[in-house]
Design a protein around this motif. Structure first.
Motif, PDB file in Angstrom:
ATOM      1  N   THR A   1       5.123   8.974  10.990  1.00 33.93           N
ATOM      2  CA  THR A   1       5.818   8.428   9.930  1.00 33.93           C
ATOM      3  C   THR A   1       5.594   7.108   9.741  1.00 33.93           C
ATOM      4  O   THR A   1       4.995   6.311  10.775  1.00 33.93           O
ATOM      5  CB  THR A   1       7.425   8.620   9.931  1.00 33.93           C
ATOM      6  N   GLY A   2       5.849   6.257   9.031  1.00 32.61           N
ATOM      7  CA  GLY A   2       5.990   4.518   8.917  1.00 32.61           C
ATOM      8  C   GLY A   2       6.582   4.058  10.189  1.00 32.61           C
ATOM      9  O   GLY A   2       6.126   3.057  10.330  1.00 32.61           O
ATOM     10  N   ALA A   3       7.683   4.711  10.650  1.00 29.59           N
ATOM     11  CA  ALA A   3       8.187   4.169  11.805  1.00 29.59           C
ATOM     12  C   ALA A   3       7.234   3.937  13.107  1.00 29.59           C
ATOM     13  O   ALA A   3       7.559   3.126  14.036  1.00 29.59           O
ATOM     14  CB  ALA A   3       9.640   4.822  12.181  1.00 29.59           C
ATOM     15  N   GLY A   4       6.245   4.866  12.946  1.00 25.18           N
ATOM     16  CA  GLY A   4       5.268   4.807  14.135  1.00 25.18           C
ATOM     17  C   GLY A   4       4.179   4.074  13.796  1.00 25.18           C
ATOM     18  O   GLY A   4       3.104   4.088  14.513  1.00 25.18           O
ATOM     19  N   ALA A   5       3.874   3.135  12.699  1.00 27.03           N
ATOM     20  CA  ALA A   5       2.780   2.186  12.452  1.00 27.03           C
ATOM     21  C   ALA A   5       2.525   1.427  13.618  1.00 27.03           C
ATOM     22  O   ALA A   5       3.512   0.807  14.202  1.00 27.03           O
ATOM     23  CB  ALA A   5       3.264   1.385  11.194  1.00 27.03           C
TER      24      ALA A   5
ATOM     25  N   ASP B   1      -2.051  -6.633   9.368  1.00 24.92           N
ATOM     26  CA  ASP B   1      -3.119  -6.636  10.423  1.00 24.92           C
ATOM     27  C   ASP B   1      -2.882  -5.093  10.876  1.00 24.92           C
ATOM     28  O   ASP B   1      -2.116  -4.890  11.740  1.00 24.92           O
ATOM     29  CB  ASP B   1      -2.935  -7.568  11.500  1.00 24.92           C
ATOM     30  N   GLY B   2      -3.347  -4.104  10.327  1.00 26.88           N
ATOM     31  CA  GLY B   2      -3.374  -2.879  10.639  1.00 26.88           C
ATOM     32  C   GLY B   2      -4.621  -2.142  10.890  1.00 26.88           C
ATOM     33  O   GLY B   2      -5.664  -2.950  10.767  1.00 26.88           O
ATOM     34  N   SER B   3      -4.568  -0.861  10.894  1.00 29.23           N
ATOM     35  CA  SER B   3      -5.789  -0.204  10.977  1.00 29.23           C
ATOM     36  C   SER B   3      -6.141   1.053  10.434  1.00 29.23           C
ATOM     37  O   SER B   3      -6.645   1.958  10.446  1.00 29.23           O
ATOM     38  CB  SER B   3      -5.981   0.251  12.502  1.00 29.23           C
ATOM     39  N   GLY B   4      -5.476   1.162   9.205  1.00 24.16           N
ATOM     40  CA  GLY B   4      -5.293   2.111   8.407  1.00 24.16           C
ATOM     41  C   GLY B   4      -6.338   2.340   7.368  1.00 24.16           C
ATOM     42  O   GLY B   4      -7.358   1.443   7.215  1.00 24.16           O
ATOM     43  N   PRO B   5      -6.550   3.131   6.474  1.00 26.45           N
ATOM     44  CA  PRO B   5      -7.593   3.390   5.702  1.00 26.45           C
ATOM     45  C   PRO B   5      -8.078   2.367   4.443  1.00 26.45           C
ATOM     46  O   PRO B   5      -9.118   2.421   4.066  1.00 26.45           O
ATOM     47  CB  PRO B   5      -7.384   4.826   4.799  1.00 26.45           C
ATOM     48  N   TYR B   6      -7.206   1.348   4.404  1.00 30.11           N
ATOM     49  CA  TYR B   6      -7.078   0.527   3.290  1.00 30.11           C
ATOM     50  C   TYR B   6      -6.660  -0.983   4.093  1.00 30.11           C
ATOM     51  O   TYR B   6      -6.113  -0.922   5.165  1.00 30.11           O
ATOM     52  CB  TYR B   6      -6.260   0.540   2.193  1.00 30.11           C
TER      53      TYR B   6
ATOM     54  N   SER C   1       8.111   1.104   0.617  1.00 31.65           N
ATOM     55  CA  SER C   1       7.391   0.374   2.028  1.00 31.65           C
ATOM     56  C   SER C   1       6.652   1.243   2.617  1.00 31.65           C
ATOM     57  O   SER C   1       5.397   0.910   2.845  1.00 31.65           O
ATOM     58  CB  SER C   1       8.339  -0.331   2.700  1.00 31.65           C
ATOM     59  N   TRP C   2       7.110   2.325   2.737  1.00 27.85           N
ATOM     60  CA  TRP C   2       6.473   3.468   3.727  1.00 27.85           C
ATOM     61  C   TRP C   2       5.148   3.854   2.957  1.00 27.85           C
ATOM     62  O   TRP C   2       4.107   4.293   3.584  1.00 27.85           O
ATOM     63  CB  TRP C   2       7.329   4.568   4.016  1.00 27.85           C
TER      64      TRP C   2
ATOM     65  N   TYR D   1      -1.603   0.886   7.548  1.00 24.56           N
ATOM     66  CA  TYR D   1      -1.517   0.958   9.021  1.00 24.56           C
ATOM     67  C   TYR D   1      -1.777   2.469   9.214  1.00 24.56           C
ATOM     68  O   TYR D   1      -1.691   3.410   8.919  1.00 24.56           O
ATOM     69  CB  TYR D   1       0.077   0.677   9.518  1.00 24.56           C
ATOM     70  N   GLN D   2      -1.981   2.591  10.803  1.00 22.90           N
ATOM     71  CA  GLN D   2      -2.197   3.833  11.398  1.00 22.90           C
ATOM     72  C   GLN D   2      -0.887   4.122  12.297  1.00 22.90           C
ATOM     73  O   GLN D   2      -0.412   3.272  13.023  1.00 22.90           O
ATOM     74  CB  GLN D   2      -3.657   3.900  12.275  1.00 22.90           C
ATOM     75  N   SER D   3      -0.668   5.485  12.507  1.00 21.99           N
ATOM     76  CA  SER D   3       0.080   6.131  13.388  1.00 21.99           C
ATOM     77  C   SER D   3      -0.638   6.770  14.271  1.00 21.99           C
ATOM     78  O   SER D   3      -1.642   7.279  14.028  1.00 21.99           O
ATOM     79  CB  SER D   3       1.484   6.633  12.784  1.00 21.99           C
ATOM     80  N   LEU D   4      -0.116   7.147  15.431  1.00 16.96           N
ATOM     81  CA  LEU D   4      -0.599   8.011  16.410  1.00 16.96           C
ATOM     82  C   LEU D   4      -1.106   9.451  15.825  1.00 16.96           C
ATOM     83  O   LEU D   4      -2.004  10.126  16.184  1.00 16.96           O
ATOM     84  CB  LEU D   4       0.024   8.234  17.784  1.00 16.96           C
TER      85      LEU D   4
END
Length: 517
Positions: free
Chosen positions: A167-171, A190-195, A57-58, A65-68
């Motif tokens: 980490t993925g926990a910060g998504a 609905d994320g903001s990651g590179p994909y 999953s991570w 997704y993006q994390s800070l």
């Protein structure tokens, strides 16, 4: 890519001199836009970051997704991604503040706000899913926002908090799309990651395409990628042999990995040291056969890692005698020091002292796939061969397995572990801290005190002695028995570049590094 082009030009110059048709070495005028197909046996438990704390999953979260914060390849110190900047406030390591970038949008076009960040963390902690990542943040107390600022208030010092944010926990999720008190249904992301996720079929395939709206630590997003999921190593091997996948990671069959030649020209092989480990975990609740630590110590006296390493994994793993693997601060060998070689006599003596029935009837749970079956068969052989234990084997599908061991359905079970971030802390709190992710009922005030002690130091070198003390306690209490530490293998077709950067042990799956030569 720049160095590859330089080499091509150099070879071209030589070939022109000798009159060879060098045009055959040049790439086509048109770039290959086909997706790179990546095959894996990992499983995605949930597409909702509040609902999963597993490698499969991570791996997807780090792309969607993006994390800070995030980790650049090979780095051990995180840097801002969705954040513009982050830092501890004051000297106490109890207040951490980030300023959100002002140019971020979710893949649906909605602008990301500091309130979305706050919502993502509070939602994850509120849901506290059995298989979720809330265990990573036991010290997170309250979160405040002001404009683009997000301030995390911790109940205790935690120098590793920035790494946990990466980490993925910060998504970060869209607060208008993800329910506040339950996991999101379906496969929408609905994320903001590179994909972005073009399509998804659970257990079969995930199609990822570059997100044109991405802004963050990456300078550019990568090639389109199709991730194919396989039931086990043999199925992945068949797909690789048939040419149906371009890259394989986690994991081809051990016997095939042992045969790989890093110098072969028909494939690219990346073999690297890894901190992936595997533990035999005991349910220590009162109603389990392993409630008495002497029964757990008896098992520690029976385990022989040699056949696991040599016969089951064909030397693609190394024996592990510690909670913290080699290469991490504080690594020691308490399980070798205390249980240097198998001794059925000492195991039997401990069982008699504990006053338990011999053979001890136990239920052994594990994930239902070929690799786990071979390992479990060997472990059961070792437990039963001297007549000290009588084992009932329970092979269970991965998602159901996670739920059942969390509910205490097994006396003992095997769980693999990948580091969430490059620090020894990732092997302490999540594995043996109170309310740990293994859900085995283990808690120790001494262990918790040592975990807290290690989190007080920004200079991580100062934690070594406390981590060694912690591991010694684990060797005495035996809430788990470390089995092995694995090497990391990525195998790719020669026309794929970037496969050597796909994984580096920080928990990120860098699909954006993959492209066609």
């Amino acid at each position: 890519m720049r160095s590859v082009r330089i080499r091509i030009l150099a070879v071209l110059a030589v070939l022109i001199i000798v009159g060879v048709g060098a045009w055959q070495l040049l790439p086509s005028d048109e770039a290959n836009e086909d997706p790179v197909t990546v095959g894996t046996t990992d499983v995605v438990t949930s597409l909702d970051p509040a609902g999963a704390y597993d490698a499969g999953s991570w791996a997807v979260y780090s792309n969607l997704y993006q994390s800070l914060m995030t980790f650049k390849s090979g780095a051990i110190v995180p840097e801002p991604d969705a954040a513009e900047s982050c830092e501890f406030v004051g000297e106490g390591l109890k207040t951490y503040r980030c300023t959100l970038r002002d140019d971020l949008t979710f893949s649906n076009g909605r602008k990301i706000t500091a309130e979305d960040v706050k919502y993502s963390f509070e939602r994850m902690l509120r849901i506290k899913a059995d298989a979720g990542p809330a265990v990573l943040f036991p010290a997170l107390d309250t979160i405040g926002t002001k404009g683009r600022e997000i301030t995390f208030h911790l109940s205790g010092r935690d120098a590793t908090f920035p790494q946990k944010l990466a980490t993925g926990a910060g998504a970060i999720v869209d607060s208008t799309k993800y329910p506040a008190d339950k996991l999101r249904d379906g496969s929408a992301v609905d994320g903001s990651g590179p994909y972005t996720l073009k399509s998804y079929e659970p257990g079969v395939q995930a199609e990822l395409v570059p997100n044109p709206s991405y802004k963050g630590a990456l300078k550019e997003t990568g090639q389109a990628v199709d991730v194919r999921y396989f039931d086990g190593p043999d199925e992945l091997q068949a797909a690789w042999a048939a040419g149906n996948v371009d890259v394989t990671h986690r994991q081809l069959p051990a016997e095939k990995l042992a045969e790989l030649n890093p110098g072969a020209t028909d494939q690219r092989v990346t073999e690297a040291d890894s901190a992936e480990i595997r533990n035999l975990v005991f349910n220590v609740r009162d109603d389990s056969a392993f409630a008495d630590k002497r029964v757990r110590q008896a098992v520690a006296w029976l385990i022989d890692r040699g056949p696991l390493v040599g016969d089951v994994y064909h030397s693609t793993v190394e024996p592990l005698y510690s909670l913290i693997p080699q290469g991490y601060i504080g690594h020691s060998t308490p399980f070798f020091d205390a249980y240097p070689e198998p001794s059925p006599a000492k195991a039997e003596q401990l069982l008699k002292e504990a006053g338990v029935q011999i053979p001890v009837p136990i239920v052994f749970g594990h994930r239902d796939d070929d690799a786990n079956k071979a390992e479990t068969t060997e472990l059961i052989r070792q437990l039963e061969k001297d007549g000290l234990f009588e084992v009932t084997d329970k092979a269970v599908e991965w998602t159901a397995f996670q739920k059942e061991y969390a509910a205490g359905k097994y006396d003992v079970y095997t769980v693999g572990w990948l580091p969430d971030y490059p620090d020894s802390d990732t092997f302490s709190q999540p594995l043996v801290g109170r309310d740990n992710s293994l859900h085995n009922g283990y808690a120790s005030k001494q262990v918790d005190a040592l975990i807290a002690a290690t989190q007080q130091y920004s200079d991580r070198g100062r934690t070594s002695n406390d981590f060694k003390k912690l591991q010694k306690l684990v060797g005495e209490d035996v809430p788990l028995v470390p089995l092995w530490q694995k090497k990391d293998y990525v195998v790719a077709k020669p026309e794929v570049s970037g496969s050597q950067y796909l994984s580096d042990g920080t928990g990120l799956w860098r699909l954006w590094e993959l492209s066609w030569i």
